[in-house]
Scaffold this motif. Structure first.
Motif, mmCIF file in Angstrom:
data_model
loop_
_atom_site.group_PDB
_atom_site.id
_atom_site.type_symbol
_atom_site.label_atom_id
_atom_site.label_comp_id
_atom_site.label_asym_id
_atom_site.label_seq_id
_atom_site.Cartn_x
_atom_site.Cartn_y
_atom_site.Cartn_z
ATOM 1 N N PRO A 5 29.554 21.177 55.713
ATOM 2 C CA PRO A 5 29.429 22.299 56.582
ATOM 3 C C PRO A 5 28.538 23.340 55.098
ATOM 4 O O PRO A 5 27.508 24.236 56.012
ATOM 5 N N ASP A 6 28.942 22.848 54.227
ATOM 6 C CA ASP A 6 28.313 23.110 52.629
ATOM 7 C C ASP A 6 26.410 23.602 53.077
ATOM 8 O O ASP A 6 26.279 24.559 52.848
ATOM 9 N N ASP A 7 26.357 21.928 52.761
ATOM 10 C CA ASP A 7 24.895 21.465 53.442
ATOM 11 C C ASP A 7 24.420 22.657 54.233
ATOM 12 O O ASP A 7 22.760 22.799 54.378
ATOM 13 N N LEU A 8 24.846 22.350 54.912
ATOM 14 C CA LEU A 8 24.517 23.184 56.353
ATOM 15 C C LEU A 8 23.798 24.504 56.153
ATOM 16 O O LEU A 8 23.334 25.804 56.548
ATOM 17 N N ASP A 9 25.074 24.760 55.519
ATOM 18 C CA ASP A 9 24.751 26.334 55.314
ATOM 19 C C ASP A 9 23.969 27.754 54.246
ATOM 20 O O ASP A 9 23.419 28.001 54.239
ATOM 21 N N GLU A 10 23.848 26.251 52.967
ATOM 22 C CA GLU A 10 22.432 26.069 52.143
ATOM 23 C C GLU A 10 21.138 26.177 52.984
ATOM 24 O O GLU A 10 20.520 27.117 52.473
ATOM 25 N N LEU A 11 21.174 25.409 53.999
ATOM 26 C CA LEU A 11 19.887 25.339 54.754
ATOM 27 C C LEU A 11 19.654 26.628 55.669
ATOM 28 O O LEU A 11 18.471 26.946 55.377
ATOM 29 N N GLU A 67 29.369 15.787 62.042
ATOM 30 C CA GLU A 67 31.673 15.729 62.999
ATOM 31 C C GLU A 67 32.483 15.257 61.774
ATOM 32 O O GLU A 67 33.293 15.792 61.979
ATOM 33 N N ARG A 68 32.099 13.835 61.696
ATOM 34 C CA ARG A 68 32.731 13.447 60.431
ATOM 35 C C ARG A 68 33.235 14.530 59.446
ATOM 36 O O ARG A 68 34.621 14.482 58.890
ATOM 37 N N GLU A 69 32.297 15.172 58.846
ATOM 38 C CA GLU A 69 32.465 15.703 57.164
ATOM 39 C C GLU A 69 33.042 17.076 58.578
ATOM 40 O O GLU A 69 35.018 17.678 57.016
ATOM 41 N N CYS A 70 33.041 17.493 59.614
ATOM 42 C CA CYS A 70 33.734 18.739 59.765
ATOM 43 C C CYS A 70 35.238 18.442 60.357
ATOM 44 O O CYS A 70 36.440 19.878 59.389
ATOM 45 N N GLY A 114 38.875 19.873 58.674
ATOM 46 C CA GLY A 114 40.027 20.547 60.030
ATOM 47 C C GLY A 114 38.774 22.185 60.096
ATOM 48 O O GLY A 114 39.482 22.567 60.917
ATOM 49 N N VAL A 115 37.679 21.451 60.557
ATOM 50 C CA VAL A 115 36.690 22.965 61.037
ATOM 51 C C VAL A 115 36.008 22.200 62.228
ATOM 52 O O VAL A 115 34.357 22.046 62.014
ATOM 53 N N PRO A 116 36.572 22.207 63.463
ATOM 54 C CA PRO A 116 35.637 21.529 64.107
ATOM 55 C C PRO A 116 34.281 21.932 64.558
ATOM 56 O O PRO A 116 35.132 23.013 65.001
ATOM 57 N N PRO A 117 33.621 21.709 65.279
ATOM 58 C CA PRO A 117 31.943 22.440 65.811
ATOM 59 C C PRO A 117 32.024 23.346 67.094
ATOM 60 O O PRO A 117 33.115 22.270 67.832
ATOM 61 N N VAL A 118 31.716 24.244 66.586
ATOM 62 C CA VAL A 118 31.684 24.100 68.488
ATOM 63 C C VAL A 118 30.785 23.921 69.347
ATOM 64 O O VAL A 118 29.978 23.550 69.080
ATOM 65 N N THR A 119 31.310 23.675 70.398
ATOM 66 C CA THR A 119 30.296 22.708 72.026
ATOM 67 C C THR A 119 30.151 23.728 72.428
ATOM 68 O O THR A 119 30.802 24.308 73.096
ATOM 69 N N GLY A 137 13.151 24.199 57.172
ATOM 70 C CA GLY A 137 13.908 24.246 55.884
ATOM 71 C C GLY A 137 14.114 22.801 56.418
ATOM 72 O O GLY A 137 14.250 22.684 57.889
ATOM 73 N N VAL A 138 14.429 22.077 54.791
ATOM 74 C CA VAL A 138 14.771 20.026 55.314
ATOM 75 C C VAL A 138 15.784 20.066 54.588
ATOM 76 O O VAL A 138 15.594 20.436 53.468
ATOM 77 N N LEU A 139 16.841 19.386 55.021
ATOM 78 C CA LEU A 139 17.746 18.764 54.584
ATOM 79 C C LEU A 139 17.840 16.916 54.456
ATOM 80 O O LEU A 139 17.624 16.584 55.134
ATOM 81 N N GLU A 140 18.008 17.173 52.803
ATOM 82 C CA GLU A 140 17.155 15.202 52.694
ATOM 83 C C GLU A 140 18.224 14.548 52.228
ATOM 84 O O GLU A 140 19.449 15.640 51.838
ATOM 85 N N ASN A 141 18.114 13.117 52.458
ATOM 86 C CA ASN A 141 19.248 12.408 51.535
ATOM 87 C C ASN A 141 19.904 12.247 52.082
ATOM 88 O O ASN A 141 21.710 12.446 51.901
ATOM 89 N N VAL A 142 20.250 12.616 54.153
ATOM 90 C CA VAL A 142 21.494 12.737 54.665
ATOM 91 C C VAL A 142 22.197 11.117 54.870
ATOM 92 O O VAL A 142 21.634 10.570 55.696
ATOM 93 N N GLU A 143 23.604 10.881 53.875
ATOM 94 C CA GLU A 143 23.870 9.517 54.554
ATOM 95 C C GLU A 143 24.535 9.403 55.884
ATOM 96 O O GLU A 143 25.164 10.541 56.622
ATOM 97 N N VAL A 144 24.433 8.880 56.970
ATOM 98 C CA VAL A 144 25.184 8.358 58.017
ATOM 99 C C VAL A 144 25.774 7.807 57.705
ATOM 100 O O VAL A 144 26.526 7.752 58.992
ATOM 101 N N GLY A 145 26.736 6.939 56.884
ATOM 102 C CA GLY A 145 27.378 5.589 57.129
ATOM 103 C C GLY A 145 28.773 5.428 56.487
ATOM 104 O O GLY A 145 29.348 4.519 56.423
ATOM 105 N N TYR A 146 29.060 6.812 56.285
ATOM 106 C CA TYR A 146 30.233 7.417 54.870
ATOM 107 C C TYR A 146 31.184 7.401 56.185
ATOM 108 O O TYR A 146 31.181 8.357 56.867
ATOM 109 N N TYR A 147 32.308 6.767 56.130
ATOM 110 C CA TYR A 147 33.488 7.504 56.723
ATOM 111 C C TYR A 147 34.940 7.249 55.855
ATOM 112 O O TYR A 147 34.688 6.954 54.802
#
Length: 215
Positions: free
Chosen positions: A55-61, A83-86, A90-95, A194-204
């Motif tokens: 969420p901090d990264d998207l806030d920076e964007l 979504e996993r990071e949210c 404990g801050v699930p995004p709104v749908t 704006g572009v957020l780069e180096n987004v890792e998608v394989g971390y659990y």
């Protein structure tokens, strides 16, 4: 089939047009001359802090494209990683429903999925990892945002910037058509993309380890 015949030419053109539009979407994002990935100003590019999109990264964007941001554009795997990071925090995004499809939002801005954002893969520690980018756009000419460009008045136009021209008949009476789609896009001002780069998608996250620490 015989009770409900269909126009073979119309169906073939429909499938071909769908394929052309898929390619158009890829070009609008990745083309080296006018694609969104390559059109972003260097000052409008940031990198993730820890790899996974937080969420901090998207806030920076959002701090970069702060004037009337319209939507995030992200690979489905990047959205799942966010979504996993949210969930971890404990801050699930709104749908919300967007064009009849449920889409998650962050700070009220929808995250629109697009599988044309390329994924860069690497192999490390016996596991595959992937990185991609997340875009944030302001759109529309009135807001000096990102706009689509079209060619008007083309011969044989059957749709916006889409033409179909008969190329002739062969000896068997089979007709050949040339389908052409003209399209491009432009970023009217630097702060519209704006572009957020180096987004890792394989971390659990290891939730069992977290629960043991809480106890």
């Amino acid at each position: 089939m015989y009770n409900g015949p269909y126009d073979q030419l119309e169906e073939q053109m429909r499938l071909t047009i769908e394929g052309i539009k898929e390619r158009q979407e890829w070009e609008l994002i990745n083309n080296s001359k006018f694609g969104l990935i390559h059109s972003a100003d260097p000052a409008m590019r940031i990198s993730t802090r820890y790899g996974a999109p937080t969420p901090d990264d998207l806030d920076e964007l959002l701090a970069l494209v702060w004037k009337k941001p319209a939507f995030f554009l992200a690979h489905p795997k990047a959205i799942a990683a966010f979504e996993r990071e949210c969930t971890w925090r404990g801050v699930p995004p709104v749908t919300v429903n967007l064009f009849g499809t449920p889409v998650i939002t962050w700070r009220g801005i929808p995250l629109v999925p697009c599988d044309k954002l390329e994924m860069k893969n690497r192999y490390q520690s016996n596991q595959w990892y992937g990185t991609t980018s997340i875009l944030l756009l302001r759109v529309g000419e009135a807001d000096q945002g990102v706009v689509g460009l079209h060619q008007v008045g083309i011969p044989g136009e059957i749709g916006p910037s889409l033409s179909a021209r008969l190329m002739g008949l062969d000896s068997l009476g089979v007709a050949s058509y040339l389908l052409t789609l003209y399209s491009s896009c432009a970023v009217l001002t630097d702060d519209a993309l704006g572009v957020l780069e180096n987004v890792e998608v394989g971390y659990y996250h290891d939730y069992d380890h977290r629960e043991s620490k809480v106890k």
